[in-house]
Design a protein around this motif. Structure first.
Motif, mmCIF file in Angstrom:
data_model
loop_
_atom_site.group_PDB
_atom_site.id
_atom_site.type_symbol
_atom_site.label_atom_id
_atom_site.label_comp_id
_atom_site.label_asym_id
_atom_site.label_seq_id
_atom_site.Cartn_x
_atom_site.Cartn_y
_atom_site.Cartn_z
ATOM 1 N N TRP A 1 77.811 -58.849 -64.204
ATOM 2 C CA TRP A 1 77.249 -57.925 -65.206
ATOM 3 C C TRP A 1 77.800 -58.237 -66.593
ATOM 4 O O TRP A 1 77.056 -58.251 -67.576
ATOM 5 C CB TRP A 1 77.541 -56.464 -64.815
ATOM 6 C CG TRP A 1 76.871 -55.501 -65.737
ATOM 7 C CD1 TRP A 1 75.595 -55.026 -65.630
ATOM 8 C CD2 TRP A 1 77.415 -54.938 -66.931
ATOM 9 N NE1 TRP A 1 75.318 -54.191 -66.701
ATOM 10 C CE2 TRP A 1 76.411 -54.124 -67.502
ATOM 11 C CE3 TRP A 1 78.633 -55.045 -67.586
ATOM 12 C CZ2 TRP A 1 76.596 -53.417 -68.698
ATOM 13 C CZ3 TRP A 1 78.829 -54.348 -68.775
ATOM 14 C CH2 TRP A 1 77.818 -53.544 -69.312
ATOM 15 N N GLU B 1 70.588 -48.546 -76.960
ATOM 16 C CA GLU B 1 70.024 -48.279 -75.649
ATOM 17 C C GLU B 1 68.526 -48.582 -75.688
ATOM 18 O O GLU B 1 67.877 -48.324 -76.690
ATOM 19 C CB GLU B 1 70.284 -46.813 -75.244
ATOM 20 C CG GLU B 1 70.703 -46.723 -73.803
ATOM 21 C CD GLU B 1 71.267 -45.359 -73.401
ATOM 22 O OE1 GLU B 1 72.194 -44.888 -74.067
ATOM 23 O OE2 GLU B 1 70.746 -44.783 -72.433
ATOM 24 N N ARG C 1 70.403 -55.583 -74.226
ATOM 25 C CA ARG C 1 71.467 -55.418 -73.230
ATOM 26 C C ARG C 1 70.957 -54.656 -72.007
ATOM 27 O O ARG C 1 71.259 -54.997 -70.856
ATOM 28 C CB ARG C 1 72.670 -54.688 -73.847
ATOM 29 C CG ARG C 1 73.873 -54.644 -72.905
ATOM 30 C CD ARG C 1 74.988 -53.749 -73.418
ATOM 31 N NE ARG C 1 74.619 -52.348 -73.406
ATOM 32 C CZ ARG C 1 74.535 -51.568 -74.483
ATOM 33 N NH1 ARG C 1 74.830 -52.052 -75.678
ATOM 34 N NH2 ARG C 1 74.167 -50.306 -74.394
ATOM 35 N N CYS C 2 70.155 -53.634 -72.275
ATOM 36 C CA CYS C 2 69.639 -52.835 -71.167
ATOM 37 C C CYS C 2 68.687 -53.667 -70.308
ATOM 38 O O CYS C 2 68.688 -53.537 -69.078
ATOM 39 C CB CYS C 2 68.953 -51.582 -71.695
ATOM 40 S SG CYS C 2 70.120 -50.473 -72.505
ATOM 41 N N ILE D 1 69.396 -54.179 -66.387
ATOM 42 C CA ILE D 1 68.401 -53.749 -65.393
ATOM 43 C C ILE D 1 67.907 -54.950 -64.594
ATOM 44 O O ILE D 1 67.766 -54.900 -63.368
ATOM 45 C CB ILE D 1 67.251 -53.003 -66.106
ATOM 46 C CG1 ILE D 1 67.758 -51.635 -66.572
ATOM 47 C CG2 ILE D 1 66.014 -52.876 -65.221
ATOM 48 C CD1 ILE D 1 66.844 -50.912 -67.539
ATOM 49 N N CYS E 1 77.194 -47.770 -68.638
ATOM 50 C CA CYS E 1 78.189 -48.756 -69.081
ATOM 51 C C CYS E 1 79.088 -48.151 -70.157
ATOM 52 O O CYS E 1 78.801 -47.097 -70.706
ATOM 53 C CB CYS E 1 77.502 -50.015 -69.606
ATOM 54 S SG CYS E 1 76.542 -49.750 -71.111
ATOM 55 N N SER F 1 77.456 -47.260 -73.471
ATOM 56 C CA SER F 1 76.615 -46.047 -73.532
ATOM 57 C C SER F 1 77.466 -44.785 -73.653
ATOM 58 O O SER F 1 76.942 -43.695 -73.820
ATOM 59 C CB SER F 1 75.703 -45.962 -72.309
ATOM 60 O OG SER F 1 76.448 -45.859 -71.110
HETATM 61 S S1 SF4 Z 1 74.251 -49.060 -68.297
HETATM 62 FE FE1 SF4 Z 1 72.492 -48.166 -69.342
HETATM 63 S S2 SF4 Z 1 72.986 -48.315 -71.553
HETATM 64 FE FE2 SF4 Z 1 74.367 -49.704 -70.440
HETATM 65 S S3 SF4 Z 1 73.312 -51.697 -70.502
HETATM 66 FE FE3 SF4 Z 1 72.758 -50.706 -68.542
HETATM 67 S S4 SF4 Z 1 70.807 -49.664 -68.946
HETATM 68 FE FE4 SF4 Z 1 71.768 -50.115 -70.935
#
Ligand code: SF4
Length: 181
Positions: A74, A86, A90-91, A95, A175, A178
């Protein structure tokens, strides 16, 4: 198009989203859950969300596979994107790596399709999630079942269901980035 009654491995990001997503998908498919979330920080929070998912599993119930690890993968996937907002790049990377792992799991246990409950959240861009799922599914050779589960009051229903079961609801995505004010 996936025939009704087919088996689907559904990625679960958290119990509140699953409280709506799992029953909704179970109306048409044979659903089992897959918890793999190395994005969640700190470790105690990961365990708290997993515990909430197990509580939901007992209440509904459904089959659940839990896979740990993946933290270094990750970090690599999201490196250089720490300051992204967000719903940004990065998201998508975060994902995508979780969906890719779900797709590989489905392939390895001969489940022909996979999906996710991530789109229950109004903060998740369903078009991006579905595109990432489609692409990762193609790579793994597994069908990705697309959805936008916030439609038809999906999010509102998840709030109500999670409350009814007394399930913990987090107040940040997952994360450490966030968590920033
Ligand atoms: S945890 Fe949430 S805010 Fe952090 S990278 Fe993943 S989807 Fe984005």
């Amino acid at each position: 198009m996936l025939p009704e009654g087919e088996s689907v491995l559904v990625h679960i990001c958290c119990a509140p989203d699953a409280s709506y997503g799992i029953p909704a998908m179970s109306k048409r498919f044979r659903v089992s859950g897959f918890f793999f979330n190395p994005n969640i920080w700190p470790g105690q929070e990961h365990d708290r969300r997993l515990q909430a998912t197990r509580q939901l599993q007992d209440a509904l119930p459904f089959v659940l596979t839990v896979v740990g690890g993946g933290e270094e993968e990750w970090e690599q996937a999201t490196r250089g994107m720490e300051d992204e907002p967000e719903r940004g790049r990065r998201c998508e990377a975060c994902i995508r790596m979780r969906l890719a792992r779900t797709a590989r799991e489905a392939k390895s246990i001969n489940i022909p399709a996979f999906s996710t409950v991530l789109t229950v959240s109004p903060k998740k861009d369903a078009a991006m999630v579905n595109r990432a799922g489609r692409e990762e599914g193609e790579k793994a050779g597994v069908f990705f079942l697309e959805a936008d589960m916030k439609k038809n009051d999906g999010f509102l229903k998840s709030v109500e269901t999670a409350k009814r079961f007394g399930i913990y609801r987090q107040n940040y995505c997952g994360c450490r980035y966030s968590l920033r004010p």
